[in-house]
Design a protein around this motif. Sequence first.
Motif, PDB file in Angstrom:
ATOM      1  N   VAL A 210       8.310   9.792   1.834  1.00 10.56           N
ATOM      2  CA  VAL A 210       8.746   9.372   3.171  1.00 10.56           C
ATOM      3  C   VAL A 210       7.567   9.423   4.131  1.00 10.56           C
ATOM      4  N   ARG A 211       7.435   8.378   4.939  1.00  8.61           N
ATOM      5  CA  ARG A 211       6.363   8.346   5.932  1.00  8.61           C
ATOM      6  C   ARG A 211       6.843   7.569   7.155  1.00  8.61           C
ATOM      7  N   ARG A 212       6.368   7.976   8.315  1.00  6.03           N
ATOM      8  CA  ARG A 212       6.656   7.189   9.518  1.00  6.03           C
ATOM      9  C   ARG A 212       5.944   5.853   9.419  1.00  6.03           C
ATOM     10  N   ASP A 213       6.657   4.798   9.756  1.00  5.86           N
ATOM     11  CA  ASP A 213       6.045   3.468   9.790  1.00  5.86           C
ATOM     12  C   ASP A 213       6.713   2.693  10.917  1.00  5.86           C
ATOM     13  N   PRO A 214       6.420   3.090  12.177  1.00  2.78           N
ATOM     14  CA  PRO A 214       7.161   2.541  13.317  1.00  2.78           C
ATOM     15  C   PRO A 214       6.997   1.038  13.473  1.00  2.78           C
ATOM     16  N   SER A 215       5.915   0.475  12.909  1.00  2.00           N
ATOM     17  CA  SER A 215       5.693  -0.962  13.079  1.00  2.00           C
ATOM     18  C   SER A 215       6.516  -1.789  12.093  1.00  2.00           C
ATOM     19  N   ALA A 216       6.976  -1.158  11.014  1.00  3.24           N
ATOM     20  CA  ALA A 216       7.727  -1.903  10.003  1.00  3.24           C
ATOM     21  C   ALA A 216       9.125  -2.226  10.514  1.00  3.24           C
ATOM     22  N   GLN A 217       9.628  -3.361  10.102  1.00  8.15           N
ATOM     23  CA  GLN A 217      11.009  -3.722  10.418  1.00  8.15           C
ATOM     24  C   GLN A 217      11.918  -3.117   9.354  1.00  8.15           C
ATOM     25  N   ASP A 218      13.192  -2.881   9.721  1.00 10.34           N
ATOM     26  CA  ASP A 218      14.146  -2.400   8.727  1.00 10.34           C
ATOM     27  C   ASP A 218      14.218  -3.394   7.573  1.00 10.34           C
ATOM     28  N   THR A 219      14.295  -2.873   6.351  1.00  8.40           N
ATOM     29  CA  THR A 219      14.406  -3.750   5.187  1.00  8.40           C
ATOM     30  C   THR A 219      15.472  -3.208   4.262  1.00  8.40           C
ATOM     31  N   SER A 220      15.995  -4.087   3.426  1.00  6.52           N
ATOM     32  CA  SER A 220      16.878  -3.642   2.361  1.00  6.52           C
ATOM     33  C   SER A 220      16.000  -3.213   1.188  1.00  6.52           C
ATOM     34  N   PHE A 221      16.633  -2.829   0.090  1.00  6.42           N
ATOM     35  CA  PHE A 221      15.894  -2.337  -1.072  1.00  6.42           C
ATOM     36  C   PHE A 221      14.952  -3.376  -1.650  1.00  6.42           C
ATOM     37  N   ALA A 222      13.779  -2.941  -2.030  1.00  2.00           N
ATOM     38  CA  ALA A 222      12.864  -3.771  -2.815  1.00  2.00           C
ATOM     39  C   ALA A 222      12.494  -2.970  -4.052  1.00  2.00           C
ATOM     40  N   PHE A 223      12.528  -3.609  -5.203  1.00  2.61           N
ATOM     41  CA  PHE A 223      12.206  -2.950  -6.470  1.00  2.61           C
ATOM     42  C   PHE A 223      10.820  -3.369  -6.915  1.00  2.61           C
TER      43      PHE A 223
ATOM     44  N   TRP B 239      12.484   1.109   0.846  1.00  2.00           N
ATOM     45  CA  TRP B 239      13.215   0.526   1.965  1.00  2.00           C
ATOM     46  C   TRP B 239      12.679   1.133   3.252  1.00  2.00           C
ATOM     47  N   VAL B 240      12.939   0.453   4.358  1.00  2.00           N
ATOM     48  CA  VAL B 240      12.529   0.937   5.670  1.00  2.00           C
ATOM     49  C   VAL B 240      13.764   1.096   6.529  1.00  2.00           C
ATOM     50  N   ASP B 241      13.898   2.259   7.127  1.00  2.00           N
ATOM     51  CA  ASP B 241      14.960   2.523   8.089  1.00  2.00           C
ATOM     52  C   ASP B 241      14.229   3.162   9.265  1.00  2.00           C
ATOM     53  N   ARG B 242      13.851   2.335  10.226  1.00  2.00           N
ATOM     54  CA  ARG B 242      12.934   2.775  11.270  1.00  2.00           C
ATOM     55  C   ARG B 242      13.350   4.093  11.903  1.00  2.00           C
ATOM     56  N   PRO B 243      12.358   4.964  12.150  1.00  2.00           N
ATOM     57  CA  PRO B 243      10.923   4.714  12.030  1.00  2.00           C
ATOM     58  C   PRO B 243      10.336   5.111  10.671  1.00  2.00           C
ATOM     59  N   LEU B 244      11.198   5.331   9.673  1.00  2.00           N
ATOM     60  CA  LEU B 244      10.695   5.848   8.400  1.00  2.00           C
ATOM     61  C   LEU B 244      10.732   4.812   7.288  1.00  2.00           C
ATOM     62  N   ALA B 245       9.724   4.892   6.431  1.00  2.00           N
ATOM     63  CA  ALA B 245       9.699   4.110   5.190  1.00  2.00           C
ATOM     64  C   ALA B 245       9.923   5.088   4.039  1.00  2.00           C
ATOM     65  N   TYR B 246      10.706   4.655   3.048  1.00  2.00           N
ATOM     66  CA  TYR B 246      11.094   5.507   1.917  1.00  2.00           C
ATOM     67  C   TYR B 246      10.718   4.836   0.605  1.00  2.00           C
ATOM     68  N   ALA B 247      10.353   5.663  -0.379  1.00  2.00           N
ATOM     69  CA  ALA B 247      10.169   5.162  -1.747  1.00  2.00           C
ATOM     70  C   ALA B 247      10.749   6.188  -2.705  1.00  2.00           C
TER      71      ALA B 247
ATOM     72  N   ALA C  65       0.842  -1.196   0.000  1.00  2.00           N
ATOM     73  CA  ALA C  65       0.000   0.000   0.000  1.00  2.00           C
ATOM     74  C   ALA C  65       0.876   1.246   0.000  1.00  2.00           C
ATOM     75  N   PHE C  66       1.981   1.204   0.745  1.00  2.00           N
ATOM     76  CA  PHE C  66       2.888   2.344   0.828  1.00  2.00           C
ATOM     77  C   PHE C  66       3.453   2.695  -0.545  1.00  2.00           C
ATOM     78  N   VAL C  67       3.954   1.686  -1.256  1.00  2.00           N
ATOM     79  CA  VAL C  67       4.563   1.975  -2.560  1.00  2.00           C
ATOM     80  C   VAL C  67       3.499   2.411  -3.567  1.00  2.00           C
ATOM     81  N   ASP C  68       2.305   1.845  -3.476  1.00  2.00           N
ATOM     82  CA  ASP C  68       1.219   2.290  -4.366  1.00  2.00           C
ATOM     83  C   ASP C  68       0.897   3.769  -4.127  1.00  2.00           C
ATOM     84  N   THR C  69       0.880   4.176  -2.858  1.00  2.00           N
ATOM     85  CA  THR C  69       0.609   5.575  -2.514  1.00  2.00           C
ATOM     86  C   THR C  69       1.733   6.480  -3.023  1.00  2.00           C
ATOM     87  N   ALA C  70       2.974   6.032  -2.851  1.00  2.00           N
ATOM     88  CA  ALA C  70       4.133   6.816  -3.299  1.00  2.00           C
ATOM     89  C   ALA C  70       4.113   6.985  -4.814  1.00  2.00           C
TER      90      ALA C  70
END
Length: 152
Positions: free
Chosen positions: A97-110, A121-129, A13-18
Amino acid sequence: GRGWLDARPGLTAFVDTAVGAHAVFVPEVRHPVEVAAREEEHLVKWLTKRVGAPIKAPALQEQGFVLVGGRLLADLGVPAAQFMYESPQGQRLTMYVRRDPSAQDTSFAFTSHGDLSAFTWVDRPLAYALVGKLSREDLQRVARVAYEQLQK
């Protein structure tokens, strides 16, 4: 293909919104951003305060993209930030960029969405696209630079 994003409905949903925000604002000629890059310090402070975590606009000039500015957006009632960049040829990239405190850190996803590509990617507490009409390789190169700068 979505790969591991299938298992993470929140990030899908995050990437669709971005990607949606990119598609809406990138064609804008007169109002592509709410606050222009010349007020970058104000923009970053304001978005940091609204989003609720320290936000930075990566410098992507060496990758051929100059900051145009940014804006505040609403993502399911949560404040989100969008930075827009432009190449000398007029090609635009956005970083969402959006806060997503529940998400775990992730590496890049394409993910690809029609002619648009996104690296998330997620670098807590933020998610990036990072979203643009670039090849996977070119977008990944820019995403790595952005990621490294955001680590500092």
